[in-house]
Design an enzyme around this catalytic site. Structure first.
Site, PDB file in Angstrom:
ATOM      1  N   MET A  34       0.813  -1.216   0.000  1.00 49.85           N
ATOM      2  CA  MET A  34       0.000   0.000   0.000  1.00 49.85           C
ATOM      3  C   MET A  34       0.844   1.262   0.000  1.00 49.85           C
ATOM      4  O   MET A  34       0.367   2.322  -0.406  1.00 49.85           O
ATOM      5  CB  MET A  34      -0.923   0.006   1.226  1.00 49.85           C
ATOM      6  CG  MET A  34      -2.022  -1.035   1.175  1.00 49.85           C
ATOM      7  SD  MET A  34      -2.956  -1.119   2.721  1.00 49.85           S
ATOM      8  CE  MET A  34      -3.565   0.562   2.862  1.00 49.85           C
ATOM      9  N   THR A  36       4.530   3.406   1.948  1.00 50.48           N
ATOM     10  CA  THR A  36       5.702   3.469   2.815  1.00 50.48           C
ATOM     11  C   THR A  36       5.294   4.005   4.178  1.00 50.48           C
ATOM     12  O   THR A  36       4.445   4.893   4.277  1.00 50.48           O
ATOM     13  CB  THR A  36       6.770   4.391   2.195  1.00 50.48           C
ATOM     14  OG1 THR A  36       7.046   3.952   0.864  1.00 50.48           O
ATOM     15  CG2 THR A  36       8.049   4.366   3.005  1.00 50.48           C
ATOM     16  N   LYS A  52       1.897   6.663   7.349  1.00 49.19           N
ATOM     17  CA  LYS A  52       1.796   5.821   6.173  1.00 49.19           C
ATOM     18  C   LYS A  52       1.450   6.695   4.970  1.00 49.19           C
ATOM     19  O   LYS A  52       0.409   7.364   4.961  1.00 49.19           O
ATOM     20  CB  LYS A  52       0.729   4.750   6.365  1.00 49.19           C
ATOM     21  CG  LYS A  52       0.542   3.851   5.135  1.00 49.19           C
ATOM     22  CD  LYS A  52      -0.662   2.921   5.278  1.00 49.19           C
ATOM     23  CE  LYS A  52      -0.399   1.833   6.271  1.00 49.19           C
ATOM     24  NZ  LYS A  52      -1.509   0.835   6.326  1.00 49.19           N
ATOM     25  N   ASP A 146      -9.048  -9.957   9.713  1.00 48.57           N
ATOM     26  CA  ASP A 146      -7.680 -10.257   9.279  1.00 48.57           C
ATOM     27  C   ASP A 146      -6.761 -10.401  10.488  1.00 48.57           C
ATOM     28  O   ASP A 146      -5.692  -9.794  10.560  1.00 48.57           O
ATOM     29  CB  ASP A 146      -7.184  -9.161   8.340  1.00 48.57           C
ATOM     30  CG  ASP A 146      -5.961  -9.604   7.538  1.00 48.57           C
ATOM     31  OD1 ASP A 146      -5.763 -10.819   7.381  1.00 48.57           O
ATOM     32  OD2 ASP A 146      -5.212  -8.737   7.075  1.00 48.57           O
TER      33      ASP A 146
END
Length: 329
Positions: A34, A36, A52, A146
């Protein structure tokens, strides 16, 4: 959320800005599909965050943007010491970003790869913390979907490890058995991180693995409980330790038995005020007159059903008023 550092990161240096709005990059924590993640200083508040930055090709996708906003809002809505906090999200200079709590010691998956599986006590403690965060998510109506080691972040505090549940990117409103699936995944994670052979460890662990609870809160409580819980009213467990410590420090006469061994020895009573007075007398060491005065005072300001789950400050205030009321002349 922080990722393990990658010394071999081949990214173009142009993709690593020195600054984004109020955020000044300190170091790169890692890269993922997605984007860094940086250790960045929020110069407006003077604190470090995990920043992020989403890769442009994803940021331009409307479906991804919707999912990204959902992740941020889902995490920001939760109030738990074991869920990574979201501080801010949005777009600055065309870059989509998410600023979260910086958890400095990597994730559980990386720790397992470096050091192997965990001793039973540590595994139980870490998973119980994650269950606590998951219980808050379920209480707020969200399922994670998840649960895995790489989504559990760690902070070392001396000999203790604090665990945080991260990455709610595919969290959805709870429907059907989705929350139960979260719990099953967490129990499976517990099996995966324990170093000892099956059957080792305390009896409560064997019970959890043999007959897993169906809620995150029940899993947390089962892992943290030294023994099966005895039926009792809720309020003594909630306030008695703190109340006794504060009250005794203030000079209340306390006939103390070990607090950890307290059990509810009251016979059933129809009058909740009398039952409360008896508990204050037997478990908090108040003299009968002060216990009755405190119980009556609390009953005057709380509904009957609230007497079973009283806040610490309310009990302490009522007792103090009864203990130190002016003497009439």
């Amino acid at each position: 959320m922080p990722l393990p550092p990658d010394p071999a990161d081949p990214a173009d240096p142009a993709d690593h800005p020195d600054r984004l709005g109020p955020y000044r990059m300190v170091r790169c924590l890692g890269r993922g599909g997605m984007g860094t993640v940086y250790d960045a200083l929020d110069t407006s508040l003077g604190r470090h965050v995990a920043l992020k930055l989403i890769v442009p090709e994803l940021a331009d996708d409307p479906d991804f943007r919707a999912r990204f906003v959902r992740e941020a809002q889902a995490q920001a809505s939760l109030d738990s010491p074991h869920v990574v906090q979201v501080f801010a999200h949005g777009e600055i200079d065309g870059r989509l970003y998410l600023a979260t709590q910086l958890v400095p010691d990597g994730d559980l998956g990386a720790a397992l790869r470096r050091h192997g599986r965990l001793p039973v006590a540590e595994a139980v403690d870490v998973v119980a913390q994650v269950a606590d965060g998951l219980a808050e998510a379920h209480r707020a109506g969200l399922v994670h979907r998840d649960i895995k080691a790489s989504n559990v972040l760690l902070r070392r505090r001396g000999t203790h490890t604090v665990a945080y549940l991260a990455d709610f990117g595919i969290a959805v409103p709870a429907r059907g058995d989705a929350a139960v699936d979260d719990v099953r995944a967490l129990v499976q994670l517990l099996r995966e991180v324990i170093a000892d052979a099956p059957g080792a460890g305390p009896p409560r662990l064997a019970r959890v693995l043999r007959e897993p609870p169906t809620t995150a809160a029940a899993l947390r409580d089962a892992l943290r409980a030294g023994e099966p819980a005895r039926p009792s009213r809720r309020w003594p467990r909630r306030w008695s330790r703190r109340w006794l410590a504060v009250a005794c420090a203030a000079g209340v006469a306390c006939a103390l038995a070990p607090v950890a061994g307290m059990v509810d020895r009251r016979p059933p009573e129809q009058d909740p005020v009398a039952a409360l007075a008896r508990s204050l007398e037997q478990e908090a060491g108040l003299d009968p007159a002060t216990a009755r005065c405190t119980a009556r005072s609390l009953a005057a300001t709380h509904r009957t059903e609230e007497l079973e789950d009283l806040p610490v400050d309310d009990v302490l205030g009522a007792a103090a008023a009864c203990l130190w009321r002016p003497t009439r002349r």
